[in-house]
Design a protein around this motif. Sequence first.
Motif, PDB file in Angstrom:
ATOM      1  N   GLY A  54       0.795  -1.217   0.000  1.00 25.42           N
ATOM      2  CA  GLY A  54       0.000   0.000   0.000  1.00 25.42           C
ATOM      3  C   GLY A  54       0.831   1.272   0.000  1.00 25.42           C
ATOM      4  N   GLY A  55       2.109   1.148   0.285  1.00 25.22           N
ATOM      5  CA  GLY A  55       2.980   2.319   0.304  1.00 25.22           C
ATOM      6  C   GLY A  55       2.955   3.086   1.611  1.00 25.22           C
ATOM      7  N   GLY A  56       2.158   2.622   2.568  1.00 19.82           N
ATOM      8  CA  GLY A  56       2.050   3.332   3.833  1.00 19.82           C
ATOM      9  C   GLY A  56       3.107   2.965   4.846  1.00 19.82           C
ATOM     10  N   LYS A  57       3.845   1.903   4.577  1.00 21.61           N
ATOM     11  CA  LYS A  57       4.934   1.479   5.474  1.00 21.61           C
ATOM     12  C   LYS A  57       6.224   1.504   4.675  1.00 21.61           C
ATOM     13  CE  LYS A  57       1.969  -1.768   7.988  1.00 21.61           C
ATOM     14  NZ  LYS A  57       1.796  -3.187   8.381  1.00 21.61           N
ATOM     15  N   ILE A  58       7.155   2.304   5.127  1.00 21.72           N
ATOM     16  CA  ILE A  58       8.449   2.416   4.453  1.00 21.72           C
ATOM     17  C   ILE A  58       9.534   2.383   5.521  1.00 21.72           C
ATOM     18  CG2 ILE A  58       9.902   3.735   2.877  1.00 21.72           C
ATOM     19  CD1 ILE A  58       7.398   5.151   1.872  1.00 21.72           C
ATOM     20  N   TYR A  59      10.556   1.595   5.256  1.00 23.32           N
ATOM     21  CA  TYR A  59      11.680   1.470   6.190  1.00 23.32           C
ATOM     22  C   TYR A  59      12.959   1.873   5.472  1.00 23.32           C
ATOM     23  CZ  TYR A  59      15.335  -0.535   9.041  1.00 23.32           C
ATOM     24  OH  TYR A  59      16.469  -0.696   9.790  1.00 23.32           O
ATOM     25  N   TYR A  60      13.822   2.584   6.204  1.00 23.16           N
ATOM     26  CA  TYR A  60      15.126   2.967   5.670  1.00 23.16           C
ATOM     27  C   TYR A  60      16.222   2.543   6.641  1.00 23.16           C
ATOM     28  CZ  TYR A  60      12.404   6.113   2.688  1.00 23.16           C
ATOM     29  OH  TYR A  60      11.513   6.631   1.795  1.00 23.16           O
ATOM     30  N   ALA A  61      17.308   2.065   6.105  1.00 23.94           N
ATOM     31  CA  ALA A  61      18.486   1.831   6.927  1.00 23.94           C
ATOM     32  C   ALA A  61      19.020   3.169   7.429  1.00 23.94           C
ATOM     33  CB  ALA A  61      19.551   1.104   6.110  1.00 23.94           C
ATOM     34  N   ASP A  62      19.651   3.135   8.585  1.00 27.41           N
ATOM     35  CA  ASP A  62      20.158   4.381   9.172  1.00 27.41           C
ATOM     36  C   ASP A  62      21.129   5.096   8.234  1.00 27.41           C
ATOM     37  OD1 ASP A  62      20.306   3.170  12.617  1.00 27.41           O
ATOM     38  OD2 ASP A  62      18.663   4.051  11.457  1.00 27.41           O
ATOM     39  N   SER A  63      21.873   4.330   7.471  1.00 27.27           N
ATOM     40  CA  SER A  63      22.905   4.914   6.614  1.00 27.27           C
ATOM     41  C   SER A  63      22.335   5.768   5.487  1.00 27.27           C
ATOM     42  CB  SER A  63      23.793   3.810   6.031  1.00 27.27           C
ATOM     43  OG  SER A  63      23.003   2.885   5.312  1.00 27.27           O
ATOM     44  N   VAL A  64      21.057   5.581   5.155  1.00 31.13           N
ATOM     45  CA  VAL A  64      20.474   6.337   4.040  1.00 31.13           C
ATOM     46  C   VAL A  64      19.298   7.211   4.473  1.00 31.13           C
ATOM     47  CG1 VAL A  64      21.155   4.481   2.473  1.00 31.13           C
ATOM     48  CG2 VAL A  64      18.802   4.574   3.341  1.00 31.13           C
ATOM     49  N   LYS A  65      18.895   7.081   5.712  1.00 38.62           N
ATOM     50  CA  LYS A  65      17.734   7.826   6.204  1.00 38.62           C
ATOM     51  C   LYS A  65      17.955   9.328   6.039  1.00 38.62           C
ATOM     52  CE  LYS A  65      16.009   5.761   9.636  1.00 38.62           C
ATOM     53  NZ  LYS A  65      15.789   5.223  11.016  1.00 38.62           N
ATOM     54  N   GLY A  66      16.964  10.002   5.491  1.00 40.56           N
ATOM     55  CA  GLY A  66      17.050  11.432   5.260  1.00 40.56           C
ATOM     56  C   GLY A  66      17.622  11.808   3.906  1.00 40.56           C
ATOM     57  N   ARG A  67      18.237  10.831   3.226  1.00 38.48           N
ATOM     58  CA  ARG A  67      18.816  11.101   1.898  1.00 38.48           C
ATOM     59  C   ARG A  67      18.117  10.314   0.800  1.00 38.48           C
ATOM     60  NH1 ARG A  67      23.838   9.519   0.864  1.00 38.48           N
ATOM     61  NH2 ARG A  67      23.811   7.799   2.359  1.00 38.48           N
ATOM     62  N   PHE A  68      17.654   9.130   1.115  1.00 40.95           N
ATOM     63  CA  PHE A  68      17.013   8.259   0.125  1.00 40.95           C
ATOM     64  C   PHE A  68      15.509   8.222   0.383  1.00 40.95           C
ATOM     65  CE2 PHE A  68      20.782   5.194  -0.930  1.00 40.95           C
ATOM     66  CZ  PHE A  68      21.596   6.284  -1.158  1.00 40.95           C
ATOM     67  N   THR A  69      14.751   8.085  -0.709  1.00 33.98           N
ATOM     68  CA  THR A  69      13.300   7.965  -0.616  1.00 33.98           C
ATOM     69  C   THR A  69      12.829   6.823  -1.499  1.00 33.98           C
ATOM     70  OG1 THR A  69      13.058  10.352  -0.234  1.00 33.98           O
ATOM     71  CG2 THR A  69      11.093   9.139  -0.905  1.00 33.98           C
TER      72      THR A  69
END
Length: 127
Positions: A54-69
């Motif tokens: 659904g696109g409502g749950k997205i997880y990012y690794a700490d190394s890319v959080k804030g830079r990758f979408t």
Amino acid sequence: QVQLVESGGGLVQAGDSLRLSCAASGRAFSRNAMGWFRQPPGKEREFVGGINWGGGKIYYADSVKGRFTISRNNAKNTVYLQMNDLKSDDTAVYYCAADYIHWDSSYEPGTASWDYWGQGTQVTVSS
């Protein structure tokens, strides 16, 4: 069978942006979670992030959080990885993956959880 094809990799300079795409074919009407992994030279494949059906749950690794979408367009069976402010440490082969069992999950860091993989696309960031 499902085929995943990544595109959008290339050689960029530190601070630049790239957008990777992953187009899925086959099982077009089945729900899936999509993930992005990367494998830097000489290192193991690592989980970058994932997005549920659904696109409502997205997880990012700490190394890319804030830079990758991560985003997806289910009508086009395509998932995207927008990468901003790229660093030399982001140099890797990037893979997308599909999981048809845990379709409502965004956090599946183990490679064994994913059913299908793309061939990978090289991203090289020069400093």
